[in-house]
Design a protein around this motif. Structure first.
Motif, short mmCIF file in Angstrom:
data_model
loop_
_atom_site.label_atom_id
_atom_site.label_comp_id
_atom_site.label_asym_id
_atom_site.label_seq_id
_atom_site.Cartn_x
_atom_site.Cartn_y
_atom_site.Cartn_z
N ASP A 1 -11.48 2.97 13.63
CA ASP A 1 -10.97 1.60 13.79
C ASP A 1 -11.29 0.75 12.56
OD1 ASP A 1 -13.66 1.79 14.40
OD2 ASP A 1 -13.63 0.14 15.85
N HIS A 2 -12.50 0.95 12.01
CA HIS A 2 -12.86 0.23 10.79
C HIS A 2 -12.06 0.72 9.58
CE1 HIS A 2 -17.09 -1.38 12.13
NE2 HIS A 2 -16.08 -1.92 12.79
N VAL A 3 -11.81 2.03 9.53
CA VAL A 3 -11.02 2.58 8.42
C VAL A 3 -9.62 1.98 8.42
CG1 VAL A 3 -9.96 4.68 7.48
CG2 VAL A 3 -12.32 4.75 8.32
N ALA A 4 -9.04 1.81 9.60
CA ALA A 4 -7.70 1.23 9.70
C ALA A 4 -7.69 -0.21 9.19
CB ALA A 4 -7.20 1.29 11.14
N ILE A 5 -8.71 -0.98 9.54
CA ILE A 5 -8.81 -2.37 9.08
C ILE A 5 -9.00 -2.41 7.57
CG2 ILE A 5 -10.22 -4.47 9.17
CD1 ILE A 5 -10.86 -3.73 12.10
N ILE A 6 -9.87 -1.54 7.06
CA ILE A 6 -10.11 -1.50 5.62
C ILE A 6 -8.83 -1.17 4.86
CG2 ILE A 6 -11.24 -0.18 3.78
CD1 ILE A 6 -13.68 0.06 5.63
N ARG A 7 -8.05 -0.24 5.37
CA ARG A 7 -6.83 0.15 4.67
C ARG A 7 -5.80 -0.98 4.67
NH1 ARG A 7 -6.21 6.63 6.15
NH2 ARG A 7 -8.10 7.23 5.03
N ASP A 8 -5.78 -1.75 5.73
CA ASP A 8 -4.90 -2.93 5.76
C ASP A 8 -5.30 -3.91 4.66
OD1 ASP A 8 -3.29 -2.09 7.80
OD2 ASP A 8 -4.31 -3.22 9.37
N TYR A 9 -6.61 -4.12 4.52
CA TYR A 9 -7.10 -5.07 3.52
C TYR A 9 -6.91 -4.52 2.11
CZ TYR A 9 -10.11 -8.83 1.74
OH TYR A 9 -10.59 -9.94 1.09
N LEU A 10 -7.15 -3.22 1.94
CA LEU A 10 -6.90 -2.60 0.63
C LEU A 10 -5.44 -2.75 0.23
CD1 LEU A 10 -8.96 0.72 0.83
CD2 LEU A 10 -9.33 -1.15 -0.77
N SER A 11 -4.54 -2.59 1.20
CA SER A 11 -3.12 -2.73 0.93
C SER A 11 -2.78 -4.12 0.42
CB SER A 11 -2.31 -2.43 2.20
OG SER A 11 -0.93 -2.62 1.98
N ARG A 12 -3.42 -5.11 0.99
CA ARG A 12 -3.21 -6.50 0.57
C ARG A 12 -3.64 -6.71 -0.88
NH1 ARG A 12 -5.27 -11.82 3.86
NH2 ARG A 12 -5.55 -13.24 2.14
N ILE A 13 -4.82 -6.21 -1.23
CA ILE A 13 -5.33 -6.39 -2.59
C ILE A 13 -4.52 -5.57 -3.58
CG2 ILE A 13 -7.35 -6.20 -4.09
CD1 ILE A 13 -9.09 -6.44 -1.57
N GLU A 14 -4.15 -4.35 -3.18
CA GLU A 14 -3.33 -3.50 -4.05
C GLU A 14 -1.99 -4.15 -4.35
OE1 GLU A 14 -3.32 -0.01 -1.69
OE2 GLU A 14 -5.22 0.76 -2.49
N SER A 15 -1.41 -4.80 -3.34
CA SER A 15 -0.13 -5.48 -3.54
C SER A 15 -0.29 -6.64 -4.53
CB SER A 15 0.38 -6.01 -2.19
OG SER A 15 1.58 -6.71 -2.35
N GLU A 16 -1.37 -7.40 -4.40
CA GLU A 16 -1.65 -8.49 -5.34
C GLU A 16 -1.76 -7.94 -6.76
OE1 GLU A 16 -5.21 -10.48 -4.25
OE2 GLU A 16 -4.49 -11.16 -2.29
N LEU A 17 -2.53 -6.86 -6.89
CA LEU A 17 -2.79 -6.29 -8.22
C LEU A 17 -1.51 -5.73 -8.83
CD1 LEU A 17 -4.85 -5.63 -10.36
CD2 LEU A 17 -5.52 -3.61 -9.07
N SER A 18 -0.72 -5.07 -8.01
CA SER A 18 0.54 -4.51 -8.49
C SER A 18 1.46 -5.61 -9.01
CB SER A 18 1.23 -3.74 -7.36
OG SER A 18 2.46 -3.21 -7.80
N ASN A 19 1.54 -6.72 -8.29
CA ASN A 19 2.40 -7.83 -8.70
C ASN A 19 1.92 -8.44 -10.02
OD1 ASN A 19 4.06 -7.59 -6.47
ND2 ASN A 19 2.91 -9.07 -5.26
#
Length: 293
Positions: free
Chosen positions: A85-103
């Motif tokens: 459950d924590h891994v799923a939350i972490i991956r959601d947050y990682l996705s957000r930061i990765e999207s910021e960085l990619s942009n």
């Protein structure tokens, strides 16, 4: 009457102010305006403006890379412990930061291609490497987890706030803690929730007050006025006003939260005293800004 400064010069000076005030996101914004203001006869940026542009992007990229490293390390720890459950939350947050960085990377890469008419293969290569690494991270992120029930919102956002605290993303902590408050409804916040709420708001406020102090020193010290740079004085005062408005709105937000629910739902004198002290602190910050105006 002296001619008004060009937009390029104005935004370049605003970027320097943002640099001194440690407001790197705005520094990127201002330097992109500098690049966009270049006319068809002069597409190449000068050396000092190129440095500002790369310094601006470098700081925001580095901050997000650091956040990714910290949170990715936490993902591995949770994965090894079987906390899906924590891994799923972490991956959601990682996705957000990765999207910021990619942009951000795509934005600076576009400037290198379209605006900067000079040898920049080294800088462009570093950006392309960053984007390639993000695509590899996407493959990792898309690995499936066993079907798990979603965490309750209050528990989920509290965990995300802890992730943001580890990554020193204090604006995110504020966002997540406000969602914790919404999820709690009329229930009192726990000790840890109250503590993280207070830490987040104080950290963000400290950053804003530091920026205001830096910009105010330039204004109140008459550094630019003494040199006859009236245009720069006007820029400084506009920027100072912007930061003051940010602080006022930020203080109004937490004061509203305190009055409308946090103090209202406090069940003990100790908890109520905690919130009243917090209210006093932010009322003082708000009064300080109004006194400066």
């Amino acid at each position: 009457m002296a001619a008004a400064p060009s937009p390029r010069k104005t935004y370049s000076y605003m970027a320097k102010l943002a640099w001194e005030a440690w407001r790197y996101e705005e520094m990127v914004e201002f330097m992109e305006e500098v690049s966009a203001a270049a006319d068809s006869e002069e597409l190449e940026l000068t050396a000092d403006k190129r440095k500002l542009l790369f310094d601006a992007h470098g700081n925001v990229i580095q901050a997000r890379c650091d956040s990714l490293r910290i949170i990715s390390s936490m993902e591995k720890d949770e994965e090894s412990g079987g906390n899906e459950d924590h891994v799923a939350i972490i991956r959601d947050y990682l996705s957000r930061i990765e999207s910021e960085l990619s942009n951000i990377c795509e934005g600076i890469s576009k400037h290198l291609d379209l605006r900067l008419n000079h040898p920049a293969s080294s800088a462009k290569g570093e950006i392309e490497t960053c984007v390639a690494e993000l695509k590899i991270d996407d493959q990792r992120k898309n690995t499936t987890l066993t079907d798990i029930a979603p965490s309750p919102p209050r528990k989920k956002y509290m965990y995300m706030a802890k992730l943001a605290q580890n990554a020193r993303r204090y604006d995110d902590i504020v966002e997540f803690m406000e969602k914790v408050i919404d999820a709690a409804g009329s229930e009192e916040l726990t000790f840890l929730e109250r503590r993280l709420l207070s830490v987040a708001y104080e950290k963000v406020m400290t950053q804003k007050r530091y920026a205001l102090t830096v910009v105010s020193c330039k204004d109140e010290g008459d550094e630019e006025e003494s040199g006859g740079n009236e245009d720069r004085v006007a820029v400084i005062r506009d920027y100072r006003s912007k930061i003051e408005n940010e602080i006022s709105n930020f203080c109004d937000g937490i004061l509203e939260l305190l009055d409308s629910c946090l103090i209202l739902y406090a069940s003990s004198g100790e908890v109520k005293a905690f919130y009243i002290k917090m209210k006093g602190d932010f009322r003082k910050y708000l009064d300080d800004v109004k006194a400066r105006a």
